[in-house]
Write an enzyme that holds these catalytic residues in place. Structure first.
Site, PDB file in Angstrom:
ATOM      1  N   GLY A 203       0.819  -1.209   0.000  1.00  0.00           N
ATOM      2  CA  GLY A 203       0.000   0.000   0.000  1.00  0.00           C
ATOM      3  C   GLY A 203       0.848   1.251   0.000  1.00  0.00           C
ATOM      4  O   GLY A 203       2.055   1.194  -0.233  1.00  0.00           O
ATOM      5  N   ASN A 204       0.222   2.381   0.245  1.00  0.00           N
ATOM      6  CA  ASN A 204       0.975   3.635   0.336  1.00  0.00           C
ATOM      7  C   ASN A 204       0.397   4.477   1.477  1.00  0.00           C
ATOM      8  O   ASN A 204      -0.630   4.137   2.052  1.00  0.00           O
ATOM      9  CB  ASN A 204       0.949   4.384  -1.005  1.00  0.00           C
ATOM     10  CG  ASN A 204      -0.453   4.754  -1.420  1.00  0.00           C
ATOM     11  OD1 ASN A 204      -1.080   5.611  -0.807  1.00  0.00           O
ATOM     12  ND2 ASN A 204      -0.967   4.091  -2.456  1.00  0.00           N
ATOM     13  N   ARG A 205       1.066   5.562   1.759  1.00  0.00           N
ATOM     14  CA  ARG A 205       0.742   6.331   2.958  1.00  0.00           C
ATOM     15  C   ARG A 205      -0.347   7.376   2.748  1.00  0.00           C
ATOM     16  O   ARG A 205      -0.625   8.153   3.652  1.00  0.00           O
ATOM     17  CB  ARG A 205       1.992   7.072   3.459  1.00  0.00           C
ATOM     18  CG  ARG A 205       3.056   6.166   3.990  1.00  0.00           C
ATOM     19  CD  ARG A 205       4.199   7.006   4.548  1.00  0.00           C
ATOM     20  NE  ARG A 205       5.423   6.241   4.609  1.00  0.00           N
ATOM     21  CZ  ARG A 205       5.700   5.366   5.563  1.00  0.00           C
ATOM     22  NH1 ARG A 205       4.846   5.143   6.525  1.00  0.00           N
ATOM     23  NH2 ARG A 205       6.829   4.707   5.531  1.00  0.00           N
ATOM     24  N   SER A 206      -0.952   7.443   1.573  1.00  0.00           N
ATOM     25  CA  SER A 206      -1.926   8.512   1.337  1.00  0.00           C
ATOM     26  C   SER A 206      -3.087   8.431   2.336  1.00  0.00           C
ATOM     27  O   SER A 206      -3.733   7.398   2.484  1.00  0.00           O
ATOM     28  CB  SER A 206      -2.466   8.411  -0.090  1.00  0.00           C
ATOM     29  OG  SER A 206      -3.471   9.381  -0.255  1.00  0.00           O
ATOM     30  N   ALA A 270      -3.983   8.035  -4.548  1.00  0.00           N
ATOM     31  CA  ALA A 270      -2.666   7.485  -4.872  1.00  0.00           C
ATOM     32  C   ALA A 270      -2.900   6.028  -5.276  1.00  0.00           C
ATOM     33  O   ALA A 270      -3.221   5.187  -4.438  1.00  0.00           O
ATOM     34  CB  ALA A 270      -1.755   7.573  -3.666  1.00  0.00           C
TER      35      ALA A 270
END
Ligand code: CTP
Length: 400
Positions: A203-206, A270
């Site tokens: 995943g990502n931090r958005s 994102a």
């Protein structure tokens, strides 16, 4: 286009008012600068005259009817920077120069942007003056927190010109006037997650905050808003006037967007660029040799697909956070991406640009499909969202 009186008082930050003046004139507004005598000790008359294209006066004696006319002429009065002295004079109705008399004459919206030392800002007299002015409907911006003149820091800095410009624009063209009335607006927010196995994901931090603020601003502008939220904290959605579809993976987000016939689509999410080529049906066990190799496949470019299928009049907005590297600057990467993606607007975060003291939560440049800058915004995510919505509403009017 509007008529704006820009009052400038004698704070060190007076030079920032010159940048604000340029932003206002770039919008096509007619701006009459009214500096105080002390302001002219900071930035001279020639600068104001050259940048505004109009003569400037500070006292009522140079043209005895001017203070009456200016107050009636203006659609908006902005005072930036406003010293503690100006706040006191305005709160008590003193009128001893052209700016203070213009403030007494003005019946239009008034925006006051204080800048002073923290002690002066916190002083009980200043607090009372601010309260009085706000009670009368004057918009008094909160000063920014950061380094002040000299070694001290705290609340008292003049907000960045872009933030003041956004507040002025909001007073001149409130989103409440409904620039998106009747428009169906789809906003994606958050970050997609791609499963590796039943318990793990890439995943990502958005957080989704910027996209959610855009959904709020679009709703405030009269749009009929749908938010496609990818893994956002539900608490962030409190009070949002939009229908919300929750998704997790890129494929789910793509399906939610693909079926939409919205007039405006804002891809603030994102989106994962890669996902595991295969998802394990069971929890992956630690390999005995200590390593793990993942095979990833590229996800479809949803934004590119939207642009390829765009119908006439539809506005498509992308986002890009860029950093500079050996090959090009962040801005050059963003310009290339704007041309590659072909969206009507690419909202680019200058993540490599340091803006000084960490008091500005977000700064963006808006690029058109040719990579040309068509707008900037800085400030809180809500302020940036408002500017993005204003810009896309303007674009929609031009395309429609
Ligand atoms: N985007 C998308 N689908 C993807 C990846 C990104 O629709 N698979 C959208 C994002 O929502 C954003 C824009 O494209 O609006 C730019 O995202 P970014 O990740 O910066 O673009 P990429 O094409 O992935 O470029 P890069 O090679 O720099 O990662």
């Amino acid at each position: 286009m509007a008529r704006v009186v820009l009052g400038v008082t004698g704070g060190i930050a007076a030079y920032k008012a010159a940048l604000l003046l340029r932003l206002l004139t770039a919008d096509g507004h007619e701006v009459q600068v009214v500096p105080t005598a002390n302001a002219l000790r900071m930035v001279g008359e020639a600068t104001w005259r050259a940048l505004s294209g109009r003569p400037v006066h500070t006292t009522v004696w140079e043209d005895p009817t001017e203070h009456v006319e200016l107050g009636k002429w203006a659609d908006l009065v902005v005072v930036a920077p406003a010293t503690a002295n100006l706040l006191a004079k305005a709160a008590h109705g003193l009128a001893d120069d052209l700016l203070s008399t213009t403030l007494l004459m003005a019946t239009c919206p008034v925006l006051v942007v204080p800048a002073m030392h923290t002690e002066m800002w916190r002083n009980a007299a200043t607090r009372a003056n601010v309260e009085t002015l706000r009670g009368r409907g004057v918009v008094v911006m909160e000063p920014a927190v950061g380094r002040l003149t000299g070694p001290d820091s705290g609340p008292g800095r003049l907000p960045e010109p872009e933030e003041i410009h956004a507040a002025a624009t909001e007073l001149l063209h409130p989103l409440a006037d409904g620039p998106l009335t009747g428009a169906r607006v789809l906003v994606t927010a958050g970050g997609t997650r791609e499963s590796l196995d039943p318990v793990r994901f890439l995943g990502n931090r958005s957080s989704g905050r910027q996209g959610i603020e855009i959904a709020r601003a679009a709703a405030a502008a009269g749009g009929e808003v749908t938010l496609v939220a990818a893994n956002v904290d539900p608490a962030l959605l409190a009070g949002l006037a939009a229908s919300v579809a929750t998704v997790s993976t890129t494929a789910e987000l793509e399906a939610a967007v693909a079926g939409s016939d919205a007039d405006v689509i804002v891809m603030a999410a994102a989106v994962a660029d890669y996902r595991p080529a295969a998802v394990a049906g069971h929890k992956l066990k630690k390999a005995p040799d200590g390593g793990l190799t993942l095979r990833l496949e590229q996800t479809p470019d949803i934004l590119a697909g939207l642009v390829a299928r765009r119908r006439p009049g539809q506005v498509i907005v992308g986002f890009a956070a860029e950093t500079g590297d050996d090959a090009a600057s962040a801005r050059q990467h963003a310009e290339a991406k704007a041309r590659r993606k072909g969206a009507d607007l690419l909202v680019f975060n200058e993540v490599s640009e340091t803006r000084g003291f960490g008091d500005v939560p977000n700064e963006v440049v808006m690029l058109d499909a040719a990579g040309t800058a068509v707008g900037r915004a800085a400030g809180t995510k809500a302020e940036v969202a408002r500017r993005v919505v204003e810009t896309l509403a303007g674009l929609r009017t031009r395309l429609g």
